[in-house]
Design an enzyme around this catalytic site. Structure first.
Site, PDB file in Angstrom:
ATOM      1  N   HIS A  66      -3.205   7.458   1.874  1.00 41.07           N
ATOM      2  CA  HIS A  66      -3.547   6.141   1.311  1.00 41.07           C
ATOM      3  C   HIS A  66      -4.818   5.667   1.931  1.00 41.07           C
ATOM      4  CE1 HIS A  66      -3.954   2.103   0.775  1.00 41.07           C
ATOM      5  NE2 HIS A  66      -3.565   1.495   2.196  1.00 41.07           N
ATOM      6  N   CYS A  70       0.935  -1.216  -0.065  1.00 38.77           N
ATOM      7  CA  CYS A  70      -0.023  -0.189  -0.044  1.00 38.77           C
ATOM      8  C   CYS A  70       0.734   1.146   0.184  1.00 38.77           C
ATOM      9  CB  CYS A  70      -1.004   0.082   1.259  1.00 38.77           C
ATOM     10  SG  CYS A  70      -2.091  -1.619   0.965  1.00 38.77           S
ATOM     11  N   ASN A  72     -10.003   0.030  -0.321  1.00 35.62           N
ATOM     12  CA  ASN A  72      -8.682   0.215  -0.520  1.00 35.62           C
ATOM     13  C   ASN A  72      -8.202  -0.459  -1.634  1.00 35.62           C
ATOM     14  OD1 ASN A  72      -5.936  -0.246  -0.167  1.00 35.62           O
ATOM     15  ND2 ASN A  72      -5.923  -1.043   2.052  1.00 35.62           N
TER      16      ASN A  72
HETATM   17  N1  ACO Z   1     -18.719  -8.255   8.614  1.00 35.07           N
HETATM   18  C1  ACO Z   1     -19.157  -8.537   9.735  1.00 35.07           C
HETATM   19  N2  ACO Z   1     -18.408  -9.012  10.817  1.00 35.07           N
HETATM   20  C2  ACO Z   1     -17.173  -8.963  10.652  1.00 35.07           C
HETATM   21  C3  ACO Z   1     -16.630  -8.821   9.445  1.00 35.07           C
HETATM   22  C4  ACO Z   1     -17.356  -8.241   8.457  1.00 35.07           C
HETATM   23  N3  ACO Z   1     -16.700  -8.218   7.267  1.00 35.07           N
HETATM   24  N4  ACO Z   1     -15.153  -8.941   9.724  1.00 35.07           N
HETATM   25  C5  ACO Z   1     -14.834  -9.439  10.944  1.00 35.07           C
HETATM   26  N5  ACO Z   1     -16.126  -9.282  11.773  1.00 35.07           N
HETATM   27  C6  ACO Z   1     -16.433  -9.725  12.973  1.00 35.07           C
HETATM   28  C7  ACO Z   1     -15.191 -10.676  13.523  1.00 35.07           C
HETATM   29  O1  ACO Z   1     -15.674 -12.025  13.100  1.00 35.07           O
HETATM   30  C8  ACO Z   1     -15.687 -10.265  15.001  1.00 35.07           C
HETATM   31  O2  ACO Z   1     -16.775 -11.214  15.462  1.00 35.07           O
HETATM   32  P1  ACO Z   1     -16.636 -11.853  17.001  1.00 35.07           P
HETATM   33  O3  ACO Z   1     -16.543 -10.471  17.832  1.00 35.07           O
HETATM   34  O4  ACO Z   1     -17.893 -12.494  16.905  1.00 35.07           O
HETATM   35  O5  ACO Z   1     -15.330 -12.553  16.823  1.00 35.07           O
HETATM   36  C9  ACO Z   1     -16.069  -8.935  15.326  1.00 35.07           C
HETATM   37  O6  ACO Z   1     -16.358  -8.581  13.900  1.00 35.07           O
HETATM   38  C10 ACO Z   1     -14.780  -7.984  15.587  1.00 35.07           C
HETATM   39  O7  ACO Z   1     -13.745  -8.334  14.679  1.00 35.07           O
HETATM   40  P2  ACO Z   1     -12.250  -7.552  14.491  1.00 35.07           P
HETATM   41  O8  ACO Z   1     -11.591  -8.016  13.712  1.00 35.07           O
HETATM   42  O9  ACO Z   1     -11.878  -7.094  16.095  1.00 35.07           O
HETATM   43  O10 ACO Z   1     -12.671  -5.994  14.122  1.00 35.07           O
HETATM   44  P3  ACO Z   1     -12.018  -4.827  14.191  1.00 35.07           P
HETATM   45  O11 ACO Z   1     -13.090  -3.780  14.950  1.00 35.07           O
HETATM   46  O12 ACO Z   1     -10.806  -4.681  14.271  1.00 35.07           O
HETATM   47  O13 ACO Z   1     -12.529  -4.166  12.695  1.00 35.07           O
HETATM   48  C11 ACO Z   1     -11.040  -3.948  10.775  1.00 35.07           C
HETATM   49  C12 ACO Z   1     -11.833  -4.881  11.660  1.00 35.07           C
HETATM   50  C13 ACO Z   1     -12.128  -3.209  10.071  1.00 35.07           C
HETATM   51  C14 ACO Z   1     -10.408  -4.869   9.719  1.00 35.07           C
HETATM   52  C15 ACO Z   1     -10.216  -3.248  11.558  1.00 35.07           C
HETATM   53  O14 ACO Z   1      -9.349  -3.928  12.484  1.00 35.07           O
HETATM   54  C16 ACO Z   1      -9.249  -2.479  10.707  1.00 35.07           C
HETATM   55  O15 ACO Z   1      -9.484  -1.425  10.197  1.00 35.07           O
HETATM   56  N6  ACO Z   1      -7.912  -2.815  10.715  1.00 35.07           N
HETATM   57  C17 ACO Z   1      -7.096  -1.994   9.647  1.00 35.07           C
HETATM   58  C18 ACO Z   1      -6.626  -2.865   8.526  1.00 35.07           C
HETATM   59  C19 ACO Z   1      -6.726  -2.288   7.344  1.00 35.07           C
HETATM   60  O16 ACO Z   1      -7.071  -1.078   6.961  1.00 35.07           O
HETATM   61  N7  ACO Z   1      -6.089  -3.134   6.562  1.00 35.07           N
HETATM   62  C20 ACO Z   1      -5.738  -2.565   5.130  1.00 35.07           C
HETATM   63  C21 ACO Z   1      -4.758  -3.102   4.431  1.00 35.07           C
HETATM   64  S1  ACO Z   1      -3.241  -2.195   5.592  1.00 35.07           S
HETATM   65  C22 ACO Z   1      -3.223  -0.785   4.970  1.00 35.07           C
HETATM   66  O17 ACO Z   1      -3.755  -0.365   3.924  1.00 35.07           O
HETATM   67  C23 ACO Z   1      -2.595   0.271   5.690  1.00 35.07           C
END
Ligand code: ACO
Length: 339
Positions: free
Chosen positions: A266, A129, A296
């Site tokens: 980004h 990224c 993204n």
């Molecule tokens: N829909 C519904 N529920 C979901 C989904 C989905 N698409 N994905 C995960 N969940 C659920 C999980 O299973 C979990 O359920 P549980 O509590 O029953 O186990 C719950 O949601 C919480 O999951 P987390 O992974 O803890 O959710 P979080 O609040 O951390 O959000 C996210 C996830 C959006 C990916 C967040 O961690 C994030 O934004 N991380 C940054 C990642 C990113 O942006 N990556 C891009 C690539 S890197 C870059 O470009 C910089």
């Protein structure tokens, strides 16, 4: 690149003859739009969950037979047209991508051939990224050293091809697209008021590579593999690293956040962008967001956002632009551009 060595280089900028200036911009998005509701038909997710956690509403997905090089070439053609530059003037093509058409040759040489160019250098840069920031730094260095005069710097991705579509925690986050800038050598003038790239800062920390990676590759599994991510770890690191990258860019140029006309981050996640901006005291109306419509698009996200904001008139000649990105590796970095 440590700040100390960068500062030394900055001191010698005045001696350089060239600076790389943005001559044109272009973007391309595949025709097919997939909304969150479309995804919810085959993955256990919802529009509310995706919008609340990421700000994403939809993404574009490349058609069967439409490759990263096709997206890159379309964006490049538009950038050349906007610059009023003929493809035959291009002597450097750098494509930032983590989803190349093939293991080799580079996607950049396919783009080169598709544009009808057969001179100069063409190669890919892989920093996920942060790829576009890395590619811009490479092209800027070529131009400042007099090794290239007219560069196409492209970010292009088909992340849809490396997603595990049964993994709801990753497949909802990404999209396909491409953006391109034409960078031309122009006479360097001291100070931050004349147009061009004012600074680039690049970083990597390979000890964090396990938080975001693809579980395949030619040397390991001989398969393409799928994207794997520890979302919380990425989030936790992203805000701090990006805020530091922005601070570093401002300090290197003797600028304050108020001096920046547009922050073009980004587009990973609206919460990451907002948290970074808040740390810097940067108001929301100075930030270019495309995450809602594009999701993204990895290395493509910054040039896509730049091109779209320049096309709709938000970014104008003379504006001071700060770009920043962070991605798998981890890699991260920033650049300041007088447009
Ligand atoms: N829909 C519904 N529920 C979901 C989904 C989905 N698409 N994905 C995960 N969940 C659920 C999980 O299973 C979990 O359920 P549980 O509590 O029953 O186990 C719950 O949601 C919480 O999951 P987390 O992974 O803890 O959710 P979080 O609040 O951390 O959000 C996210 C996830 C959006 C990916 C967040 O961690 C994030 O934004 N991380 C940054 C990642 C990113 O942006 N990556 C891009 C690539 S890197 C870059 O470009 C910089």
């Amino acid at each position: 690149m440590a700040r100390r060595s960068r500062c030394k280089r900055k001191g010698s900028h005045n001696l350089k003859m060239y600076r790389s200036r943005v001559a044109g911009w272009g973007s391309y998005l595949p025709e097919r739009v997939v909304t969150n509701r479309d995804l919810a038909e085959f993955v256990d997710t919802s529009d509310n969950w995706i919008v609340d956690r990421t700000g994403i509403q939809q993404r574009h997905i490349a058609a069967t037979g439409e490759y990263t090089s096709d997206l890159a070439t379309r964006a490049a053609e538009r950038a050349l047209e906007s610059a009023g530059v003929d493809a035959s003037d291009v002597d450097l093509i750098v494509v930032a991508t983590a989803t190349p058409d093939q293991t080799f040759p580079a996607t950049a040489v396919k783009v080169q051939a598709d544009l009808g160019v057969s001179r100069g250098a063409a190669f890919d840069v892989q920093a996920v990224c942060t790829g576009f920031v890395y590619a811009l730094a490479v092209a800027d260095n070529f131009i400042r050293l007099g090794q290239a005069e007219c560069a196409l710097v492209i970010g292009a991705e088909t992340f849809s091809r490396i997603l595990d579509w049964s993994d709801r925690s990753t497949c909802v986050l990404f999209g396909d697209g491409a953006g391109a800038l034409v960078m031309r050598a122009s006479e360097a003038k001291p100070g931050t008021n004349s147009p061009g790239v004012l600074s680039t800062h690049l970083h990597a920390d390979g000890t964090k590579r396990g938080f975001l990676y693809v579980d395949g590759g030619p040397s390991t599994t001989q398969t393409t593999g799928h994207l794997r991510m520890s979302g919380r770890e990425v989030f936790r690191h992203a805000v701090g690293l990006l805020a530091a990258a922005v601070d570093e860019a401002l300090e290197a140029n003797g600028l304050e956040p108020d001096d920046i006309d547009w922050l073009v981050p980004h587009q990973a996640n609206k919460r990451i962008i907002d948290a970074t901006a808040k740390k810097l005291g940067m108001p929301e109306d100075k930030i270019v967001y495309t995450i809602d419509r594009h999701a993204n698009t990895s290395a493509a996200s910054i040039p896509l956002a730049l091109a779209q904001a320049a096309e709709d008139g938000r970014i104008q000649r003379g504006h001071l632009i700060l770009i920043e990105g962070m991605g798998g590796g981890f890699t991260w970095g920033s650049a300041v551009i007088r447009w």
